[in-house]
Motif scaffolding. Sequence first.
Motif, PDB file in Angstrom:
ATOM      1  N   VAL A  72      14.867  10.953 -17.168  1.00 53.20           N
ATOM      2  CA  VAL A  72      13.582  10.647 -17.449  1.00 53.20           C
ATOM      3  C   VAL A  72      13.090   9.626 -16.536  1.00 53.20           C
ATOM      4  N   LEU A  73      11.786   9.648 -15.942  1.00 53.73           N
ATOM      5  CA  LEU A  73      11.070   8.616 -15.261  1.00 53.73           C
ATOM      6  C   LEU A  73      10.357   7.766 -16.612  1.00 53.73           C
ATOM      7  N   TYR A  74      10.216   6.354 -16.055  1.00 61.13           N
ATOM      8  CA  TYR A  74       9.350   5.550 -16.903  1.00 61.13           C
ATOM      9  C   TYR A  74       9.120   4.365 -16.294  1.00 61.13           C
ATOM     10  N   GLU A  75       8.116   3.982 -16.993  1.00 58.25           N
ATOM     11  CA  GLU A  75       7.400   2.601 -16.350  1.00 58.25           C
ATOM     12  C   GLU A  75       7.213   2.978 -14.933  1.00 58.25           C
ATOM     13  N   SER A  76       6.345   3.729 -14.468  1.00 54.75           N
ATOM     14  CA  SER A  76       5.880   3.792 -13.276  1.00 54.75           C
ATOM     15  C   SER A  76       4.656   3.082 -12.862  1.00 54.75           C
ATOM     16  N   ARG A  77       5.158   2.054 -11.638  1.00 59.12           N
ATOM     17  CA  ARG A  77       3.916   1.418 -11.500  1.00 59.12           C
ATOM     18  C   ARG A  77       3.641   1.268  -9.752  1.00 59.12           C
ATOM     19  N   THR A  78       2.418   1.220  -9.172  1.00 57.77           N
ATOM     20  CA  THR A  78       2.403   0.954  -7.659  1.00 57.77           C
ATOM     21  C   THR A  78       2.453  -0.546  -7.398  1.00 57.77           C
ATOM     22  N   VAL A  85       9.150   4.878  -3.757  1.00 57.11           N
ATOM     23  CA  VAL A  85       8.833   5.884  -2.714  1.00 57.11           C
ATOM     24  C   VAL A  85       7.690   5.510  -2.165  1.00 57.11           C
ATOM     25  N   ARG A  86       7.782   5.704  -0.672  1.00 60.74           N
ATOM     26  CA  ARG A  86       6.474   5.299   0.227  1.00 60.74           C
ATOM     27  C   ARG A  86       5.552   6.904   0.122  1.00 60.74           C
ATOM     28  N   THR A  87       4.641   6.746   0.090  1.00 61.80           N
ATOM     29  CA  THR A  87       3.816   8.074  -0.147  1.00 61.80           C
ATOM     30  C   THR A  87       2.865   8.107   1.191  1.00 61.80           C
ATOM     31  N   GLY A  88       2.429   9.374   1.437  1.00 64.83           N
ATOM     32  CA  GLY A  88       1.108   9.612   2.291  1.00 64.83           C
ATOM     33  C   GLY A  88      -0.259   9.860   1.713  1.00 64.83           C
ATOM     34  N   VAL A  89      -0.032   9.781   0.426  1.00 59.93           N
ATOM     35  CA  VAL A  89      -1.083   9.973  -0.374  1.00 59.93           C
ATOM     36  C   VAL A  89      -1.261   8.970  -1.482  1.00 59.93           C
ATOM     37  N   GLU A  90      -2.343   9.081  -2.457  1.00 56.82           N
ATOM     38  CA  GLU A  90      -2.454   7.892  -3.385  1.00 56.82           C
ATOM     39  C   GLU A  90      -1.118   8.009  -4.290  1.00 56.82           C
ATOM     40  N   PRO A  91      -0.344   7.116  -4.502  1.00 59.28           N
ATOM     41  CA  PRO A  91       1.141   6.887  -5.153  1.00 59.28           C
ATOM     42  C   PRO A  91       1.133   7.638  -6.448  1.00 59.28           C
ATOM     43  N   ARG A  92      -0.020   7.403  -7.468  1.00 58.70           N
ATOM     44  CA  ARG A  92       0.058   7.880  -8.594  1.00 58.70           C
ATOM     45  C   ARG A  92       0.021   9.306  -8.605  1.00 58.70           C
ATOM     46  N   HIS A 141       0.768  -1.037   0.023  1.00 61.87           N
ATOM     47  CA  HIS A 141       0.010   0.139   0.021  1.00 61.87           C
ATOM     48  C   HIS A 141       0.766   1.245  -0.089  1.00 61.87           C
ATOM     49  N   ASN A 142       0.564   2.237  -0.864  1.00 62.80           N
ATOM     50  CA  ASN A 142       1.220   3.510  -0.869  1.00 62.80           C
ATOM     51  C   ASN A 142       2.611   3.520  -1.293  1.00 62.80           C
ATOM     52  N   VAL A 143       2.936   2.449  -2.247  1.00 62.71           N
ATOM     53  CA  VAL A 143       4.393   2.591  -2.786  1.00 62.71           C
ATOM     54  C   VAL A 143       4.337   2.591  -4.122  1.00 62.71           C
ATOM     55  N   LEU A 144       5.053   3.417  -4.720  1.00 57.50           N
ATOM     56  CA  LEU A 144       5.445   3.692  -6.195  1.00 57.50           C
ATOM     57  C   LEU A 144       6.910   3.182  -6.508  1.00 57.50           C
TER      58      LEU A 144
END
Length: 874
Positions: free
Chosen positions: A727-733, A702-709, A516-519
């Motif tokens: 460049v950031l690419y292939e971002s997934r939760t 990254v662990r987030t306190g909000v919705e990861p996306r 949960h909450n990891v991107l």
Amino acid sequence: MRRNKLEEQLDKEMRFHLEEHADELMARGYAAEDARREARIMLGGPEQVKEECRDARGTRWVEDLWRDLRYAVRTLRQKPGFAVVALATLALGIGATTVMFTVINGVLLTPLPYPDPGRLVDVNGRSDSLSVAGFELQNLAYYDFLDCQRESRSLELAGWLFNTGTLSAPGEAERVDAFQASSNLFSVLGVPVALGRAFLPQEDRPGGASVMVLGYSFWQRRFGGNEAVLGTSVILDEKRYTVVGVASESFRLGQSEADAYTPIGQNTLRYMQNRFAHPVGTVARMRPGVTLGKARAELGTIASRLARQYPDSNKGRSFVAALMHPPVDDVRSTLWLLLGAVILVLLIACVNVASLLLARAVSRERELAVRVALGAGRGRLIRQCLTESAVLGLGGGVLGVLLAAVGIRPFMRLWPGVLPRAEEVNLDWRVLLFAIGVSLFSGLLFGLAPTLLAPSRNLEQTLRAGARSLAGGSRRLHAGFVISEIALAVVLLVAAGMLGWTLLRQSALDPGVDIHNVLVTRIAISPGALSHPEQIRAAWQDVLDRARRVPGVQAVTMVDTVPMREGTNQIGYWTTPVEPPESQKPVVLAASVSPEYLKVMGIRLLNGRFFDEHDRVGSRSVAVIDDVMAQQVSGGQAPLGKHLWIGMGADPVTIVGVVRHVRQWGLAADDQAPVRAQLYYPFTQVPDVLLRRWSELMSIAVRTGVEPRSVVGSLRRELRGAANDQVLYESRTMQELARDSLARQRFLMLLFGVFAGLALLLASIGIYGVLAYLTSQRVPEIGVRMALGARAWDVMWLVLRGSLGMIFVGVAVGTVGALAAGRVLERLVEGMQPGGASAFAVMVPVLVTAALIASFVPARRASRVDPVKALRQE
């Protein structure tokens, strides 16, 4: 085609012979009337003679077939309800089967999209020392490839290397898939470029002109398909290239279409300059007159020479050539499994239609007996019945093909992940031929039952009997059809239940991380920072510092192999200073991480410590292992302080901590994975010589306190870097990765559920239809029973008892088939566990309940029969 003209000619010929014979008789002294009469007698009956002439022409069967077809269509028009139900049932079965065959044809059966694909081979290396599962075959070292290319007389070899890079101009920086290829790759595969030219041999070497061929889709997307792109410059990883060509639209290497191609000979990185690394994929075309055996023998000779010349790197190493096949092994079993399931649905549909045709044949028994009495043979009646079933089969096939044409694209959109060779999936002539074959086979299959009732004896009894007479053979056939439908439905229902139970169990498994909450996202750091190790380390530290400043980010870490994402790093290790042979080394999943990895991923520390800022190059080399590896290394004893050798230049490493096991291979596949043990080592201790390569593989989490996306955009802006080229690419939760690790199982459960529901519906309809028909045939008997004192409940029980007998026999037969299906699913579906009696305990009662409901309506109708009216019908 010329039937009317032929009939006219036959009439003229008949008249000619009659007149000629009559003239001869009159010449002998017969009167005109007597001569014509005698001529007709001697020639025979006109119609009989015409039939003999038609038979002599050899076209009689065409005329009979045409009559049978017209009669079949006419009878179907007279019974529109029967025709609609039969055609709809067949259309569903044939349509589903055609959809699956269309996908199988495109993915598995269609030849590779290259000229003369049967002469293309894949060339791989094999080392005696590498016996790790999944690594029996390797790519080639670049120097080995050059030697094979230069010395082979039977093969024309081409090489390629998958890579990625940052294209920073023109336009915004973008991460691209850039294949490095030998200059003859396009010619070996026989696929010319769509625009411009391919590489020249003089460009495929160090110091050659920096040229690039663009991928077709990338050219369309990035440059709008503008042909003026030829001769322009692009910047890839801070190197300027001149665009000289555009690949063809259909050109693929493996399963993917590259964005760009550059000459492989210009790659001077260290791993390309030795024979220990094996990065180069190799394809070859056999020269004219060369057999595969001859090519293999020649490669064996080259490998033997290299082993003698370079024993350190090539001893025990051979080269293997195999005919090129599409890389579809990961979907092959799933496709054949689904085809098997839809064939069961088709069989149920055929049995259903056979029941309808059998009931119709019984009601037409008197008609068939009349035709026999008038001279029709049994073969003629059988041909008529099969023609009618063939018309139904072809009609259902036409509707099925239309359903397949509509349903194929939605089906492909449902496919989990990327379906390989999806561009080859089309309704072509092979699919249409298959549909015709299935239609005719289905027609033959369900058309055989009515032919068994074609009368050949006891015609008088058949003609005297009423339409309600029912022979024991017919009753047994109907019962056999019901049992078959129940058995097939049990197989599909229980299989769906097994898949559902497995999916529920796997969904409840603990992945070992807090998803949960990891991107997680891949990142390409600035190409300018890759020139020196200290710059690389500083660039990654800057990435971590910048990411921490993004609002909503609580913690950030680096990692090269993310749990449940494609890609692993399997390395051998040993526990003593003396290195054992490669084949004797235990294998572990290695991951390079930064100190906050446990905090971000939520992995529990079981013993010892994790990495901190003191674990750097020059300090003691350390590693953390999981509890699975701890059992292997220490046999249950505390492994802290033990030394391991992993062959990364800073051996030995000291175990300083033990963490909980993570399902690296996914929720479904991890338990059956050949390698499960895990080892973590700090990125800050990666040797300088490996830093550039490792930087191409690293991701951040990254662990987030909000919705990861919601933080992706902020991260992308913050991490662009000073040169605006990161460049950031292939971002997934992590939740998406966990869900996707069960995507194949979820997809199979959905389709098997649909097939099982369809089978249940068809089986219920079949039971209802058969019982309704059998009950209607027994109305006089029921009337007698009620006249003799039978109650309504007794009549209902009479019907239900017969139904229950068929249901239970069908369930028993289907149980055996379901157990066999469970074994097949265990072998073909990752993480599959049939679930024992659970699936049977849920699904069999569902089927029995539906069958009893279908049986209740005819039974209730039978209980309301008026005895007086029933006896009058007789």
